[in-house]
Design a protein around this motif. Structure first.
Motif, PDB file in Angstrom:
ATOM      1  N   ALA A   1      25.746  14.883  32.380  1.00 38.61           N
ATOM      2  CA  ALA A   1      26.543  16.102  32.217  1.00 38.61           C
ATOM      3  C   ALA A   1      26.525  16.959  33.474  1.00 38.61           C
ATOM      4  O   ALA A   1      27.574  17.451  33.921  1.00 38.61           O
ATOM      5  CB  ALA A   1      26.030  16.910  31.022  1.00 38.61           C
ATOM      6  N   ILE A   2      25.347  17.148  34.082  1.00 35.89           N
ATOM      7  CA  ILE A   2      25.311  17.995  35.277  1.00 35.89           C
ATOM      8  C   ILE A   2      25.994  17.302  36.452  1.00 35.89           C
ATOM      9  O   ILE A   2      26.567  17.966  37.321  1.00 35.89           O
ATOM     10  CB  ILE A   2      23.864  18.399  35.640  1.00 35.89           C
ATOM     11  CG1 ILE A   2      23.003  17.191  35.978  1.00 35.89           C
ATOM     12  CG2 ILE A   2      23.244  19.200  34.525  1.00 35.89           C
ATOM     13  CD1 ILE A   2      21.594  17.554  36.435  1.00 35.89           C
ATOM     14  N   LEU A   3      25.974  15.968  36.499  1.00 35.64           N
ATOM     15  CA  LEU A   3      26.678  15.257  37.570  1.00 35.64           C
ATOM     16  C   LEU A   3      28.187  15.420  37.425  1.00 35.64           C
ATOM     17  O   LEU A   3      28.888  15.767  38.390  1.00 35.64           O
ATOM     18  CB  LEU A   3      26.294  13.778  37.556  1.00 35.64           C
ATOM     19  CG  LEU A   3      27.017  12.887  38.579  1.00 35.64           C
ATOM     20  CD1 LEU A   3      26.706  13.347  39.994  1.00 35.64           C
ATOM     21  CD2 LEU A   3      26.631  11.425  38.388  1.00 35.64           C
TER      22      LEU A   3
ATOM     23  N   PHE B   1      31.562  25.354  29.718  1.00 34.44           N
ATOM     24  CA  PHE B   1      30.592  26.329  30.220  1.00 34.44           C
ATOM     25  C   PHE B   1      29.940  25.856  31.510  1.00 34.44           C
ATOM     26  O   PHE B   1      29.821  26.620  32.482  1.00 34.44           O
ATOM     27  CB  PHE B   1      29.524  26.597  29.156  1.00 34.44           C
ATOM     28  CG  PHE B   1      28.413  27.495  29.642  1.00 34.44           C
ATOM     29  CD1 PHE B   1      28.615  28.859  29.744  1.00 34.44           C
ATOM     30  CD2 PHE B   1      27.184  26.970  30.011  1.00 34.44           C
ATOM     31  CE1 PHE B   1      27.606  29.700  30.212  1.00 34.44           C
ATOM     32  CE2 PHE B   1      26.163  27.787  30.469  1.00 34.44           C
ATOM     33  CZ  PHE B   1      26.385  29.158  30.570  1.00 34.44           C
ATOM     34  N   LEU B   2      29.493  24.597  31.551  1.00 34.48           N
ATOM     35  CA  LEU B   2      28.851  24.085  32.758  1.00 34.48           C
ATOM     36  C   LEU B   2      29.833  23.998  33.924  1.00 34.48           C
ATOM     37  O   LEU B   2      29.481  24.293  35.073  1.00 34.48           O
ATOM     38  CB  LEU B   2      28.238  22.708  32.487  1.00 34.48           C
ATOM     39  CG  LEU B   2      26.961  22.667  31.646  1.00 34.48           C
ATOM     40  CD1 LEU B   2      26.432  21.242  31.562  1.00 34.48           C
ATOM     41  CD2 LEU B   2      25.897  23.588  32.203  1.00 34.48           C
ATOM     42  N   ILE B   3      31.067  23.592  33.645  1.00 31.68           N
ATOM     43  CA  ILE B   3      32.073  23.532  34.708  1.00 31.68           C
ATOM     44  C   ILE B   3      32.314  24.929  35.274  1.00 31.68           C
ATOM     45  O   ILE B   3      32.404  25.115  36.496  1.00 31.68           O
ATOM     46  CB  ILE B   3      33.381  22.920  34.170  1.00 31.68           C
ATOM     47  CG1 ILE B   3      33.163  21.451  33.787  1.00 31.68           C
ATOM     48  CG2 ILE B   3      34.494  23.016  35.213  1.00 31.68           C
ATOM     49  CD1 ILE B   3      34.354  20.811  33.124  1.00 31.68           C
TER      50      ILE B   3
ATOM     51  N   ILE C   1      19.630  24.265  30.472  1.00 33.75           N
ATOM     52  CA  ILE C   1      20.556  24.561  29.377  1.00 33.75           C
ATOM     53  C   ILE C   1      20.966  23.286  28.645  1.00 33.75           C
ATOM     54  O   ILE C   1      20.957  23.216  27.407  1.00 33.75           O
ATOM     55  CB  ILE C   1      21.786  25.300  29.916  1.00 33.75           C
ATOM     56  CG1 ILE C   1      21.383  26.677  30.460  1.00 33.75           C
ATOM     57  CG2 ILE C   1      22.851  25.448  28.830  1.00 33.75           C
ATOM     58  CD1 ILE C   1      22.493  27.392  31.199  1.00 33.75           C
ATOM     59  N   THR C   2      21.326  22.253  29.407  1.00 33.59           N
ATOM     60  CA  THR C   2      21.799  21.012  28.800  1.00 33.59           C
ATOM     61  C   THR C   2      20.693  20.300  28.040  1.00 33.59           C
ATOM     62  O   THR C   2      20.911  19.793  26.932  1.00 33.59           O
ATOM     63  CB  THR C   2      22.368  20.082  29.880  1.00 33.59           C
ATOM     64  OG1 THR C   2      23.342  20.782  30.652  1.00 33.59           O
ATOM     65  CG2 THR C   2      23.025  18.864  29.255  1.00 33.59           C
ATOM     66  N   PHE C   3      19.496  20.251  28.625  1.00 36.85           N
ATOM     67  CA  PHE C   3      18.386  19.568  27.954  1.00 36.85           C
ATOM     68  C   PHE C   3      18.026  20.265  26.651  1.00 36.85           C
ATOM     69  O   PHE C   3      17.809  19.594  25.625  1.00 36.85           O
ATOM     70  CB  PHE C   3      17.168  19.513  28.882  1.00 36.85           C
ATOM     71  CG  PHE C   3      16.001  18.774  28.294  1.00 36.85           C
ATOM     72  CD1 PHE C   3      15.916  17.400  28.410  1.00 36.85           C
ATOM     73  CD2 PHE C   3      14.992  19.458  27.613  1.00 36.85           C
ATOM     74  CE1 PHE C   3      14.833  16.706  27.855  1.00 36.85           C
ATOM     75  CE2 PHE C   3      13.920  18.774  27.061  1.00 36.85           C
ATOM     76  CZ  PHE C   3      13.840  17.394  27.182  1.00 36.85           C
ATOM     77  N   MET C   4      17.966  21.589  26.670  1.00 35.00           N
ATOM     78  CA  MET C   4      17.626  22.321  25.451  1.00 35.00           C
ATOM     79  C   MET C   4      18.688  22.125  24.373  1.00 35.00           C
ATOM     80  O   MET C   4      18.366  21.928  23.197  1.00 35.00           O
ATOM     81  CB  MET C   4      17.451  23.802  25.759  1.00 35.00           C
ATOM     82  CG  MET C   4      16.172  24.129  26.509  1.00 35.00           C
ATOM     83  SD  MET C   4      15.929  25.904  26.703  1.00 35.00           S
ATOM     84  CE  MET C   4      14.272  25.948  27.376  1.00 35.00           C
TER      85      MET C   4
ATOM     86  N   THR D   1      10.760  21.375  25.255  1.00 33.99           N
ATOM     87  CA  THR D   1      11.662  22.396  25.773  1.00 33.99           C
ATOM     88  C   THR D   1      10.903  23.525  26.453  1.00 33.99           C
ATOM     89  O   THR D   1      11.364  24.076  27.455  1.00 33.99           O
ATOM     90  CB  THR D   1      12.523  22.961  24.633  1.00 33.99           C
ATOM     91  OG1 THR D   1      11.683  23.442  23.572  1.00 33.99           O
ATOM     92  CG2 THR D   1      13.454  21.897  24.080  1.00 33.99           C
ATOM     93  N   MET D   2       9.725  23.873  25.919  1.00 33.62           N
ATOM     94  CA  MET D   2       8.920  24.911  26.562  1.00 33.62           C
ATOM     95  C   MET D   2       8.436  24.453  27.931  1.00 33.62           C
ATOM     96  O   MET D   2       8.441  25.231  28.901  1.00 33.62           O
ATOM     97  CB  MET D   2       7.737  25.286  25.663  1.00 33.62           C
ATOM     98  CG  MET D   2       8.126  26.056  24.413  1.00 33.62           C
ATOM     99  SD  MET D   2       6.694  26.691  23.515  1.00 33.62           S
ATOM    100  CE  MET D   2       5.937  25.168  22.951  1.00 33.62           C
TER     101      MET D   2
END
Length: 276
Positions: A88-90, A154-156, A203-206, A256-257
């Motif tokens: 997603a981040i890529l 949102f990420l874009i 954000i994406t991992f959580m 997540t923490m």
């Protein structure tokens, strides 16, 4: 003397602020403490409101492991979340890079259309997505889990906004030196935008780790369940063992923490749009 008086007056004025912050900090930390406390007590003690630490953590953990596929669910959540985060981040960083640094009016129109997708609730697209992935035979697979969230508006938008701080002169100098556009992205854009990547990764991992509704729809087999699905199954039936349930919630919260605490500095810089 006047400086000391001014300092003492300022400190006295800040006393209500400190008291307020202490109360807010206590209210913020108390649910986490209660989760740990409940994980160490029996279900009866938790139901009676016991707040002190007990000695039943190992017993609750054994009941959680014996009655449920904890490690399989944990492995599935790690696999799905890491794959979704990386891809997603890529993809979203490439989109943000292109929208801002190769700017024109047509891209602005397309970006506005993408932002409109943020107004569509996920529930409205769930049935069409399920039918689409079912016909593609992607049920109970990692690809079926991550496909709907690979490219999020949102990420874009976040990558595009932070790309405005990227120096365009550096790109022009790199082109003169013969560096390709992909080389500019990989060797220059990604290292300089690492704070934004860290914020996007958190954000994406959580979101992927805590996702429940979409995995519940797409994962129909027990061996494909994730941690939120396992915890939801613990509270089903006629009786609920709150001690075992809290142990499951504790194990679900730890990854997540850890991710947030490790990347909190980069997360803050990425949200504010810092470029290094």
């Amino acid at each position: 003397m006047t400086k000391k008086r001014n300092r003492s007056m300022i400190q006295r004025r800040l006393i209500p602020t400190y008291i307020f912050l202490i109360i807010v900090a206590f209210l913020s930390v108390f649910p986490f403490y209660w989760m740990i406390s409940a994980a160490t007590n029996t279900s009866f003690e938790v139901a009676n409101g016991k707040l002190t630490l007990g000695g039943h953590f190992i017993e609750n953990f054994q009941n959680l492991v014996n009655g449920n596929e904890l490690w399989r669910a944990m492995g599935n959540s790690f696999l799905y979340s890491i794959l979704q985060t990386v891809l997603a981040i890529l993809i979203c960083s490439l989109a943000g890079f292109g929208f801002e640094l190769y700017h024109d009016k047509k891209k602005d129109v397309l970006f506005s259309i993408i932002l409109l997708a943020m107004m569509i609730p996920q529930v409205a697209t769930m049935i069409p997505l399920f039918r689409l992935l079912s016909s593609a035979k992607l049920l109970n697979s990692a690809l079926g889990f991550i496909l709907p969230s690979l490219s999020t508006p949102f990420l874009i938008m976040m990558f595009r906004q932070n790309s405005r701080n990227f120096p365009v002169d550096v790109m022009e100098a790199a082109r003169i030196d013969g560096l390709s556009e992909i080389g500019i992205f990989v060797r220059m854009y990604m290292p300089m935008m690492k704070a934004t990547y860290a914020a996007a990764a958190v954000i994406t991992f959580m979101n992927a780790w805590n996702s429940y509704l979409w995995p519940k729809v797409i994962m129909t087999l027990p061996e494909s369940q994730t941690m939120p699905m396992l915890i939801a199954n613990l509270s089903g039936g006629y009786t609920t063992d709150y001690g075992v349930l809290m142990v499951g919630v504790l194990f679900c919260s730890i990854p997540t923490m850890i991710v947030f605490f490790v990347l909190q500095k980069q997360f803050a810089e990425g949200i504010t749009g810092a470029v290094k």
